[in-house]
Design an enzyme around this catalytic site. Structure first.
Site, short mmCIF file in Angstrom:
data_model
loop_
_atom_site.label_atom_id
_atom_site.label_comp_id
_atom_site.label_asym_id
_atom_site.label_seq_id
_atom_site.Cartn_x
_atom_site.Cartn_y
_atom_site.Cartn_z
N GLY A 1 0.79 -1.23 0.00
CA GLY A 1 0.00 0.00 0.00
C GLY A 1 0.81 1.27 0.00
CG HIS A 2 4.10 3.80 1.89
ND1 HIS A 2 5.37 4.24 1.63
CD2 HIS A 2 3.49 4.83 2.52
CE1 HIS A 2 5.54 5.46 2.10
NE2 HIS A 2 4.41 5.84 2.65
CG PHE A 3 3.05 5.40 -2.25
CD1 PHE A 3 1.95 5.83 -1.51
CD2 PHE A 3 4.29 5.92 -1.95
CE1 PHE A 3 2.10 6.80 -0.52
CE2 PHE A 3 4.45 6.88 -0.95
CZ PHE A 3 3.36 7.32 -0.23
#
Length: 153
Positions: A52-54
């Site tokens: 999720g990052h990124f």
């Protein structure tokens, strides 16, 4: 208590309560218990935070670089105590000052972590910490940590 050799992974696991995916120190390279440590974290695309990052542009979160520095500092402080004196104790963040992020950390990097204890009073330790990739400074901070009893936690 003086330890002539850097702690191996089994000793790190005895000292730190962190486990996968939050153990952010892979190996200790150099150290002087209670004074200085140099360790590293191999940053892999398989790290859960990269999901999720990124997406499509994986960057290690700065707070996790700080956490890796704190874990390294914790190892050098905790290595200065006999292991039986650490029963029932927990080592916690107490403050962060002068944080600077200078470069992104991405999959494939080896994050070199260096911390020097600059002050110790009672159950508080202040550490000057830096993180490097390919000999370039990527982050730095002054970290303060405290040791307390687990029942106070």
């Amino acid at each position: 208590m003086s330890h002539p050799l850097p702690p191996n992974i089994q000793e790190i696991l005895q000292l730190l309560p962190h486990r996968y995916p939050f153990l952010l120190v892979d190996r200790v390279i150099e150290f002087n218990a209670g004074k200085y440590i140099k360790a590293y974290k191999n940053v892999s695309i398989n790290e859960p935070f990269f999901q999720g990052h990124f997406p499509g542009f994986p960057v290690m979160p700065g707070v996790l670089i700080l956490e890796a520095m704190a874990q390294s500092g914790g190892i050098t402080v905790l290595q200065s105590f006999p292991i039986n004196e650490l029963q029932g104790k927990v080592f916690l963040f107490a403050g962060i000052e002068n944080v600077k992020f200078r470069q992104q950390v991405i999959p494939g990097d080896q994050l070199i972590l260096e911390c020097e204890i600059i002050r110790h009073k009672l159950q508080l330790w202040k550490m000057s910490c830096q993180a490097f990739v390919n000999n370039k400074l990527v982050a730095e901070a002054i970290l303060t940590a405290a040791m307390t009893n687990k029942e106070n936690f």
